[in-house]
Design an enzyme around this catalytic site. Structure first.
Site, PDB file in Angstrom:
ATOM      1  N   ASP A 221      87.761  62.424  -8.850  1.00  0.00           N
ATOM      2  CA  ASP A 221      89.250  61.983  -8.514  1.00  0.00           C
ATOM      3  C   ASP A 221      89.536  60.775  -8.725  1.00  0.00           C
ATOM      4  OD1 ASP A 221      87.741  60.901  -6.308  1.00  0.00           O
ATOM      5  OD2 ASP A 221      89.402  61.281  -5.104  1.00  0.00           O
ATOM      6  N   GLU A 222      88.712  59.978  -9.561  1.00  0.00           N
ATOM      7  CA  GLU A 222      88.909  58.486  -9.749  1.00  0.00           C
ATOM      8  C   GLU A 222      88.886  58.018 -11.181  1.00  0.00           C
ATOM      9  OE1 GLU A 222      86.516  57.281  -6.504  1.00  0.00           O
ATOM     10  OE2 GLU A 222      86.409  55.345  -7.549  1.00  0.00           O
TER      11      GLU A 222
END
Ligand code: DGT
Ligand code: CA
Ligand code: CA
Length: 373
Positions: free
Chosen positions: A114-115
């Site tokens: 998620d990054e």
């Protein structure tokens, strides 16, 4: 100063990611406590909390907490949802969002599910203005196409972009302008500096270093003596906002798509189900101008066992039909052998296709060549 290479780095982190994926799938749970659980299967409630939405966090639920403990906290909240982690689904949401970010700049690095980091500009002092525009576009597009809230941070390197993200979550948008790193970092407790865990923080506190500012002006020899020749100087640099690490432009290693069958299957009777999966994968390949040389299948049984098979081919492919053909072969032979006494008899509930081993498709070259002929 003028001949120093300036950069602006954008960091994007998706808010309460697994739990938000579940909210997107079923918006009716948005205002309820949502807890994503990794059930270990020993007893009904054994296992740990992976993450939780902010409604549940405000009530005290945290990542890593035993599920039984989270249930106790939320005992009086009848509407709380405890959902099993569905990693394949989160992965597919993540892949689409990563494509949005990747398409906005030249240097892209995915740091986790998620990054991601994106590096903007190279030469002039105005890179931050451009980075701000791009950062806002990314945030808007993630919201409009995936209905997902994200946090964006901008700084002159990866460390400062990450610190900007961590300073305001969820739905944050923070810029740390070049030159104001120390101003931003100085008042923070030392433990807030990226990479400083509870153990390091305790050690720092013991020599009177409480804030990042204290660390930035600490005696360098003392830090080296205490933390070693590698970590000591590193801590000092980080506290001064210095980070030379590059945004690594790494391509994705694999793409996969997975679906749940309408009913559990004991044989390969879902040829048509594969079509949209393969079309989706094929369009990703063509978007990225790549082909794949390895095609795999995933079968998840009604007992939630994950089984995989894969085939590597000598000539790279991109078309949906070819991916589907190979996936079908693999599924046929998989079911042909399923009565193997070692594996026993089972039913398949979810199926997927995975592609990897990418090579550039060279499409753009072919086009220019054609133009000349
Ligand atoms: P955020 O960024 O604070 O809004 O919240 P998250 O949930 O996005 O947290 P993050 O970015 O640290 O982690 C991304 C995902 O990784 C998260 O949605 C679930 C998973 N995860 C994080 N911490 C843990 C953990 O302690 N255990 C397990 N199993 N999964 C975790
Ligand atoms: Ca996150
Ligand atoms: Ca994260």
């Amino acid at each position: 100063m003028t001949n120093l290479r300036r950069r602006a780095v954008i960091a994007v982190d998706l808010d309460y990611f697994y739990a938000q994926c579940e909210e997107v799938r079923d918006p009716s749970i948005r205002d309820k406590p949502v807890v994503i659980c990794v059930f270990s299967g020993r007893t009904e409630d054994s296992g740990a909390v992976s993450t939780a939405n902010y409604v549940a966090r405000e009530l005290g639920v945290r990542s890593g907490m035993p599920i039984a403990f989270a249930k106790k906290i939320l005992k009086s909240h009848q509407d709380a949802r405890f959902l099993p982690m569905d990693l394949e689904y989160y992965q597919s949401v993540s892949e689409r969002i990563m494509e949005i970010i990747r398409s906005k700049g030249e240097k892209f690095e995915q740091a986790s599910i998620d990054e991601a980091y994106l590096e903007i500009g190279r030469n002039d002092g105005d890179d931050f203005g451009l980075a701000e525009d791009i950062g806002r576009k990314i945030k808007e597009e993630i919201l409009s196409s995936e209905k997902m809230m994200s946090t964006v941070g901008i700084g002159q390197n990866k460390l400062m972009a990450k610190m900007a993200v961590d300073s305001k979550k969820p739905n944050g948008f923070t810029i740390i302008p070049a030159g104001s790193e120390r101003l931003f970092l100085n008042p923070l407790p030392a433990g807030k500096l990226f990479g400083v865990g509870p153990k390091t923080e305790k050690k720092l506190n013991s020599i009177g270093i409480r804030t990042v500012g204290d660390l930035a002006s600490a005696d360098q020899k003392l830090l080296s003596d205490l933390f070693g020749k590698k970590l000591g100087p590193e801590l000092h640099e980080m506290a001064n906002g210095i980070d030379e690490s590059l945004v690594l432009d790494r391509p994705a290693e694999q793409f996969s798509r997975i679906v749940t069958l309408k009913r559990d299957s004991e044989g390969f009777d879902f040829y048509d189900v594969l079509k949209p999966l393969c079309e989706d994968l094929s369009s990703k390949l063509s978007y990225a101008s790549i082909k794949c040389k390895s095609i795999g299948i995933i079968a998840i049984t009604n007992e939630l066992k994950v089984k995989t098979r894969a085939k590597t081919i000598s000539e790279a492919i991109q078309s949906s039909d070819k991916i589907q053909e190979i996936a079908s072969e693999l599924f046929s032979s998989f079911f042909g052998k399923q009565y193997n006494p070692d594996e026993g008899r089972f039913k398949v509930r979810r199926i997927g296709v995975r592609i990897s081993d990418f090579v550039e498709s060279g499409d753009s070259k072919a086009n220019t060549l054609e133009d000349f002929l």
